[in-house]
Motif scaffolding. Structure first.
Motif, short mmCIF file in Angstrom:
data_model
loop_
_atom_site.label_atom_id
_atom_site.label_comp_id
_atom_site.label_asym_id
_atom_site.label_seq_id
_atom_site.Cartn_x
_atom_site.Cartn_y
_atom_site.Cartn_z
N GLU A 64 0.82 -1.22 0.00
CA GLU A 64 0.00 0.00 0.00
C GLU A 64 0.86 1.27 0.00
O GLU A 64 0.37 2.34 -0.35
CB GLU A 64 -0.93 0.01 1.21
CG GLU A 64 -2.00 -1.06 1.19
CD GLU A 64 -2.99 -0.89 0.05
OE1 GLU A 64 -3.31 0.26 -0.28
OE2 GLU A 64 -3.42 -1.91 -0.51
N GLU A 87 -1.85 6.61 3.81
CA GLU A 87 -2.86 5.65 3.39
C GLU A 87 -2.48 4.23 3.82
O GLU A 87 -3.32 3.45 4.27
CB GLU A 87 -3.05 5.69 1.86
CG GLU A 87 -3.65 6.99 1.34
CD GLU A 87 -2.64 8.14 1.22
OE1 GLU A 87 -1.46 7.94 1.57
OE2 GLU A 87 -3.05 9.23 0.79
N ALA A 88 -1.18 3.91 3.67
CA ALA A 88 -0.72 2.56 4.04
C ALA A 88 -0.89 2.33 5.54
O ALA A 88 -1.30 1.25 5.97
CB ALA A 88 0.74 2.38 3.64
N VAL A 91 -4.48 1.50 6.29
CA VAL A 91 -4.84 0.12 5.96
C VAL A 91 -4.31 -0.84 7.03
O VAL A 91 -5.03 -1.72 7.50
CB VAL A 91 -4.28 -0.26 4.55
CG1 VAL A 91 -4.45 -1.75 4.29
CG2 VAL A 91 -4.98 0.55 3.47
#
Lengths: 261, 109
Positions: A64, A87-88, A91
């Motif tokens: 990600e 964003e990673a 997740v």
């Protein structure tokens, strides 16, 4: 909000009295990360409870990240590294989430859900999970006079890491490897040199794949012993247990250090 | 746009190795206008390391991948071509193909 401190606390399946500071625990049931942040209306202590991340979780995180390298458009000789770290982290956090305290929400029936946590809080929590680096004598306060024994052992190579958890730092997490062969050196270089390029990209875009699975595999081949770690209260002694229990990020940093990166 | 492993695209790798060998230092008059994709820079560095290790230490052929063998062959072929077509500048040592050094401007034979 300004982040002030990140503390993570490993809640081990051991009696409280045995949670000593001597060993770094590798098999906690839950990891608690505490963010102390300051906002316009006061100070907050935000407690996040996560399950310990496994190799698959970190693989997803690295995928990600979508790490890329491009030529900077305004400066052709410069490289621009980029990744989607926020964003990673979001997740990964959502995969590991077990609960959070210190938040107030009108819609929180029966507790806070991962979706309600601000993304930058998730990113700070994930940063607290991955705090491991090569041990540096200079970084160890109060131990400047302490000397190590010079190893005459040619059968093994040792590297030392430092890691933080629960506001505590372990400075001497030792990994003992068998000496790498030329083939192992080639393997390390192969793992760290593979990348994709984007055809017809005017910025010569390169996509960096996850190195973690390859480096973990190399660690598992070379590792002999470790010192300073325990799993469920028991010091790690057997090679098989080290391969099974060692934190993938510790494996990565140790093997990078072994090969001089 | 399509992403491809730098180690697997033989023709692009051949061109990248040639660019790598013949690139003019940035301080030169004809500073290179386009650099290599980072993916190729890393893979070429890997091939150079493998080549050096093969000269010094025994590495079984089974330890090397087909992409590495192909890359080493491309690297050697490019070096041979480079030796045939280029000479070292007598003034600054830069690689020169014609009479005028692209880095220092010295006129050679």
């Amino acid at each position: 909000m300004n982040a002030e401190e990140i503390h993570d606390r490993a809640a081990v399946a051991e009696p409280e009295a045995q949670q000593g500071t001597q060993y770094f625990e590798l098999a906690p049931e839950v990891i608690e990360v505490c963010l102390r942040v300051k906002g316009a209306s006061g100070r907050y202590e935000l407690r996040h409870r996560l399950r310990p991340p496994a190799l698959d979780d970190w693989r997803v995180y690295e995928r990600e990240l979508r790490s890329t390298v491009e030529a900077a458009e305004d400066e052709p000789d410069a490289l621009r590294f980029a990744s989607c770290s926020l964003e990673a982290a979001g997740v990964l956090y959502d995969r590991l989430f077990r609960g959070a305290e210190g938040y107030r929400a009108a819609s929180a029936n029966g507790g806070i859900s991962a979706e309600q946590i601000p993304l930058h809080h998730k990113e700070m929590v994930v940063r607290g999970l991955s705090d491991v680096a090569p041990a540096s004598a200079a970084a160890e306060p109060g131990d400047s006079d302490e000397v190590e024994l010079f190893s005459l052992d040619t059968e093994h190579v040792e590297v030392a890491l430092a890691a933080s958890r629960n506001g505590e730092t372990w400075h001497n997490l030792v990994h003992v490897f068998r000496p790498p062969s030329a083939a192992d050196r080639v393997e390390y270089s192969r793992i760290t040199s593979q990348a994709l390029y984007v055809r017809n990209s005017h910025t010569l875009k390169t996509v960096l794949p996850s190195r973690l699975p390859g480096l973990v595999g190399l660690y598992d081949r070379l590792i002999q012993q470790v010192r300073g770690y325990q799993a469920a209260g028991q010091p790690l002694a057997e090679r098989a247990a080290i391969v099974r229990q060692m934190d993938p990020l510790h494996k990565r940093v140790a093997v990078q250090l072994l090969f001089g990166d | 746009m399509q992403a491809v492993w730098a180690s697997q695209d033989r023709e692009a790798l051949r061109q990248a190795i040639w660019s790598h060998l013949t690139e003019v230092p940035a301080s030169g008059r004809r500073a290179k206008t386009q650099r290599l994709a980072y993916a190729f820079e890393m893979w070429i560095a890997h091939l150079a390391l493998v080549e050096q290790l093969l000269e010094m230490a025994p590495v079984s052929p089974q330890e090397l991948q087909a992409a590495e063998f192909d890359g080493l062959l491309l690297l050697r072929a490019a070096r041979e071509q480079f030796r045939r077509e280029y000479r070292a500048c007598g003034e600054c040592g830069a690689a020169v193909k014609g009479k005028i050094c692209p880095r220092c401007g010295a006129v050679g034979q």
